[in-house]
Write an enzyme that holds these catalytic residues in place. Structure first.
Site, PDB file in Angstrom:
ATOM      1  N   GLU A 127      -4.472  -2.707  56.738  1.00  0.00           N
ATOM      2  CA  GLU A 127      -5.045  -1.477  57.323  1.00  0.00           C
ATOM      3  C   GLU A 127      -3.985  -0.461  57.750  1.00  0.00           C
ATOM      4  O   GLU A 127      -4.125   0.191  58.775  1.00  0.00           O
ATOM      5  CB  GLU A 127      -6.015  -1.799  58.476  1.00  0.00           C
ATOM      6  N   GLU A 159      -6.078 -15.168  62.216  1.00  0.00           N
ATOM      7  CA  GLU A 159      -4.917 -14.467  62.772  1.00  0.00           C
ATOM      8  C   GLU A 159      -4.531 -15.173  64.053  1.00  0.00           C
ATOM      9  O   GLU A 159      -5.391 -15.655  64.785  1.00  0.00           O
ATOM     10  CB  GLU A 159      -5.272 -13.006  63.063  1.00  0.00           C
ATOM     11  N   CYS A 191      -2.990  -7.551  62.250  1.00  0.00           N
ATOM     12  CA  CYS A 191      -1.770  -6.846  62.637  1.00  0.00           C
ATOM     13  C   CYS A 191      -0.557  -7.763  62.708  1.00  0.00           C
ATOM     14  O   CYS A 191       0.578  -7.294  62.596  1.00  0.00           O
ATOM     15  CB  CYS A 191      -1.980  -6.145  63.967  1.00  0.00           C
TER      16      CYS A 191
END
Ligand code: AHR
Length: 664
Positions: A391, A61, A267
């Site tokens: 998530e 990420e 995210c």
């Protein structure tokens, strides 16, 4: 990212606080078997369970400057003049000029938007020098590191602004301002033109606090010139790829022998907002100047020079499956609540998923397969896995949208294995609802996340999967890490790494239900951290491998294709809790080797008498690798290799707080 504040002193302090210690090669003395806790182990060499070929992967990420300023080898910061105050929520002073400054008087440096190279890249710089002398300096991602004799590919888009050609000097500066290389080029056209040249550094500055700089110096006084996409790449990238990856960092990842690479998050994949910083993959492919930079959800600027093509290229280069995670149309519930793409705009989200398969696998006469070919890869990438969502809160909005994307993929591309999500935690309402939904939708695999305290990995996670339903979706343990509570920054210690290792022995034992796993996050740049712990820390000049990295490497390099059933027992030598602190797994590899992995999280040595039942002949000796450290809560570690004697029955001596791998 002021170079001086990321200099050696601070670096050293950070390194100490994170406890980075180079591994040395002092031999680990064999513990005294007489003084050790005694155990016995029986391995049934013919009683096997299959293990998937995606068991150990990496989670990449762009967090902690993992991509821009990290794995992506571009050296110029804000090369596109597209930084904005929204990029950094803690420092609203960021703007299009961020990381650039003029080093004297007599030159204006403005930002303009009229007739840009591309609408996705609307800002550019205009320089107008009234005298020759001042330079436009780029400070890089905490300075520039130059290697003596190394070649650097410089390129930029430029156009003359007021009719007069402009000559520009391009140069590399050392930490003390000495010019290490310079060359000139002429901007002759009043249309955007890509200009490039190669600079060879006559000296290097690879000290720990390398603070080199880079400059553009107009040599024509009284004339304006526009510049954009100002880029400097070392030629020596990983596998020599253009627009490639930082060689040492990419090699460090390759050394883990990951079976898959998950990207672009985390995210980052869904962003804080679907309208704003969600990572829509189409904006990350094609010509660099046409890609859409966005604010990074972790508080900085993403050029997306490292985009979907480069991720897939990297996967191919290291022989790993690609696991892209794409949005299903809902964003991060932790950023002011979950928001969903309106239903009348969901077509785009569904189409993006379908087009991703075409981009990766389609023939070159298709729109997206054609773009892949134009980018230099006519052969399909062979994409097999796509993750839908990261998530998310498992809400009605989520389920409706997930189903739309999943149904379309199933109908059009049944060959793609979809990985679903069951929320951000190891249990709780999202986990329960996510699993229920996954079973209902008959998803092949779901992604579980857990950032928990070290003991949880020993006491719960180790046996978490022993009783999982074998008939439903398989598990991807997609983000996990042992977090030492109430310590900031959270360290990677012998304890955290070994507790994660104990968990991984449970993952291998349950290879019929857990088919993928990845520790998270992967990279953290010193001085630019939004999250700890990470697997690997780095600066512009060095790489600090943690105990976690070494454990992951031992599992990755010794990944199995089959699990061999075994029993380990200590009689009354250990109580129940202590027994949980010694774990083992045994696998066979694709080249026919047998690997025994042991983790001893006791503060005492353990001696195990191993009996290999059935199976083929046993060689006389086996290679043994031991990872250990003097203090469980410390970060110092050693890794040593040697050989031990084998037989149908043999002894393995495990030092206190160690991981041992035996391979034959
Ligand atoms: O790994 C860091 C973050 O943790 C990821 O971006 C997110 O998925 C999780 O909450």
């Amino acid at each position: 990212m002021n170079c001086k504040t990321t200099g050696s002193m601070l670096l050293a302090l950070i390194a100490i606080s994170l406890g980075m210690t180079a591994c040395n090669s002092l031999p680990v003395p064999d513990p005294d078997p007489e003084a050790s806790v005694k155990g016995t182990m029986t391995v049934k060499m013919n009683d096997k369970l299959a293990i998937s070929d995606t068991m150990f992967g990496i989670f990449f990420e762009d967090i902690n400057y993992g991509a821009d300023g990290g794995l992506y080898a571009e050296l110029v910061a804000n090369r596109d003049f597209e930084c904005t105050p929204a990029d950094n929520r803690r420092d609203r002073s960021w703007n299009e000029k961020k990381f650039w400054a003029v080093d004297g008087s007599g030159m204006t440096f403005d930002v303009a938007t009229a007739d840009p190279i591309h609408t996705n890249n609307p800002h550019y710089a205009v320089l107008n020098a009234s005298q020759v002398g001042p330079r436009l300096i780029n400070e890089g991602f905490g300075g520039f590191r130059y290697e003596k004799g190394a070649k650097y590919d410089f390129s930029m888009f430029a156009r003359r602004q007021d009719g007069q050609p402009v000559r520009i000097e391009v140069g590399l500066l050392s930490d003390t301002g000495v010019t290490l290389a310079s060359q000139t080029l002429d901007v002759k056209s009043d249309k955007w033109e890509k200009l490039s040249l190669v600079l060879t550094a006559k000296d290097g500055n690879s000290a720990a606090d390398a603070c080199g700089k880079f400059y553009l110096k107009p040599l024509t006084a009284g004339a304006a010139v526009a510049v954009d996409m100002v880029s400097l790449f070392p030629q020596d990238t990983f596998m020599g790829r253009k627009n490639g990856l930082r060689k040492d960092l990419a090699q460090t990842l390759a050394d883990l022998k990951p079976q898959f690479v998950r990207f672009p998050g985390g995210c980052v994949a869904h962003g804080d907002s679907w309208q704003d910083d969600c990572y829509y993959w189409k904006d990350s492919v094609g010509a660099l100047e046409e890609r859409k930079p966005i604010k990074n959800r972790w508080g900085y600027h993403q050029t997306r020079g490292l985009g979907y093509f480069e991720y897939m290229q990297f996967c191919e280069d290291i022989g790993a499956y690609a696991l892209p995670i794409i949005t299903v149309g809902v964003d991060c519930q932790f950023s002011g609540g979950q928001h969903a793409v309106p239903m009348d705009q969901m077509d785009r989200i569904v189409q993006d998923a379908l087009d991703l398969v075409e981009f990766a696998n389609g023939t070159t006469d298709t729109k997206w397969g054609g773009l892949r070919a134009k980018m230099g890869h006519p052969k399909p990438f062979g994409l097999k896995y796509i993750g839908l969502g990261n998530e998310e809160q498992i809400s009605d909005d989520f389920e409706t949208r997930f189903k739309m994307v999943n149904d379309a993929l199933r109908a059009m591309h049944p060959e793609i294995v979809v990985v679903g999500t069951v929320g951000p935690g190891a249990s709780g309402p999202d986990y329960d609802r996510g699993w229920k939904f996954a079973r209902q939708e008959k998803l092949p695999i779901v992604d579980e996340h857990f950032y928990m305290n070290p003991d949880w990995f020993v006491d719960s996670a180790q046996h978490r999967y022993d009783n999982y339903d074998r008939t439903g979706p398989k598990v991807y343990a997609g983000e996990y890490a042992a977090h030492v509570p109430r310590v900031n920054p959270r360290p990677n210690t012998i304890e955290t790494a070994l507790d994660e290792a104990i968990f991984l022995t449970g993952v291998e034992r349950n290879g019929d239900v857990v088919v993928m796993s990845s520790y998270a996050p992967l990279l953290g740049k010193h001085g630019n951290m939004q999250w700890t712990p990470n697997m690997i820390y780095f600066s512009n000049t060095k790489i600090d491998k943690t105990t976690t990295y070494e454990v992951q490497k031992l599992f990755g390099a010794n990944a199995g294709t089959e699990y061999l059933k075994n029993t380990l027992s200590f009689g009354s030598a250990l109580d129940e809790r202590q027994t949980r602190r010694v774990a083992a797994s045994v696998v066979t590899t694709d080249d026919g080797d047998v690997v025994l992995k042991y983790v001893n999280r006791l503060d005492r040595p353990v001696s195990i008498t191993v009996t290999l039942e059935d199976g083929r002949g046993i060689p006389a000796s086996a290679k043994r690798t031991v990872l250990t450290g003097p203090v469980a809560t410390g970060t110092e570690y050693t890794i040593t290799d040697n050989y031990i004697k084998l037989g149908r029955t043999f002894n393995v001596n495990l030092p206190a707080n160690s991981m041992t791998v035996i391979r034959f």
